[in-house]
Write a protein that holds these residues in place. Structure first.
Motif, short mmCIF file in Angstrom:
data_model
loop_
_atom_site.label_atom_id
_atom_site.label_comp_id
_atom_site.label_asym_id
_atom_site.label_seq_id
_atom_site.Cartn_x
_atom_site.Cartn_y
_atom_site.Cartn_z
N GLN A 67 0.84 -1.19 0.00
CA GLN A 67 0.00 0.00 0.00
C GLN A 67 0.88 1.25 0.00
O GLN A 67 1.85 1.35 0.76
CB GLN A 67 -0.89 -0.01 1.24
CG GLN A 67 -2.01 0.97 1.22
CD GLN A 67 -2.91 0.77 2.42
OE1 GLN A 67 -2.57 1.17 3.51
NE2 GLN A 67 -4.05 0.14 2.21
N VAL A 68 0.51 2.21 -0.85
CA VAL A 68 1.26 3.46 -0.98
C VAL A 68 0.32 4.63 -0.75
O VAL A 68 -0.73 4.72 -1.39
CB VAL A 68 1.93 3.57 -2.37
CG1 VAL A 68 2.78 4.82 -2.45
CG2 VAL A 68 2.75 2.33 -2.68
N ASP A 69 0.70 5.51 0.17
CA ASP A 69 -0.10 6.68 0.50
C ASP A 69 0.37 7.89 -0.31
O ASP A 69 1.52 8.31 -0.19
CB ASP A 69 0.02 6.97 2.00
CG ASP A 69 -0.95 8.04 2.47
OD1 ASP A 69 -1.53 8.75 1.63
OD2 ASP A 69 -1.13 8.14 3.70
N PHE A 70 -0.52 8.44 -1.12
CA PHE A 70 -0.18 9.57 -1.99
C PHE A 70 -0.72 10.90 -1.47
O PHE A 70 -0.82 11.87 -2.22
CB PHE A 70 -0.69 9.30 -3.41
CG PHE A 70 0.09 8.24 -4.12
CD1 PHE A 70 1.27 8.54 -4.78
CD2 PHE A 70 -0.33 6.91 -4.10
CE1 PHE A 70 2.00 7.56 -5.42
CE2 PHE A 70 0.40 5.92 -4.74
CZ PHE A 70 1.57 6.25 -5.40
N ALA A 71 -1.06 10.97 -0.19
CA ALA A 71 -1.65 12.18 0.38
C ALA A 71 -0.76 13.41 0.15
O ALA A 71 -1.25 14.48 -0.17
CB ALA A 71 -1.91 11.99 1.87
#
Length: 108
Positions: A67-71
């Protein structure tokens, strides 16, 4: 106050025997993308999972997600910190990824 007059305490801790197994994971998910578009340049990643032998014997790559958070991501191509999650509830409390991981992606 020491009523027993003993100066030492014996403590026994049982730590289960853990081992590691490597999996090639291709399930890579983006979160907090908003109205941007994300294309993963990394298609799969070799990850190491640690846990009891009994759990690792039946765990598969399909039980894992990257999972990658692009916030806070800016537009363009970059390498992003990734988190490996055990999504199968049978193994989530017993196993976990070891190490740090990243993936390449393009944000537009």
């Amino acid at each position: 106050t020491n009523l027993s007059e003993k100066n030492t305490v014996d403590v026994t801790v049982q730590i289960p025997s853990l081992m590691t197994v490597e999996f090639t994971v291709s399930n890579i998910q983006a979160i907090n993308v908003g109205d941007r578009k994300v294309v993963f340049n990394t298609k799969e990643k070799l990850v190491t999972v640690r846990g009891p032998e009994s759990a690792l014997a039946t765990l598969t790559a399909q039980d894992l997600v990257i999972q990658v958070d692009f916030a806070d991501a800016e537009m363009g191509m970059a390498t992003f910190e990734a988190k490996v999650i055990v999504i199968n509830p049978l193994f989530a409390d017993m196993t976990g990824a070891v190490g740090t991981y990243d993936v390449a992606a393009t944000v537009s």
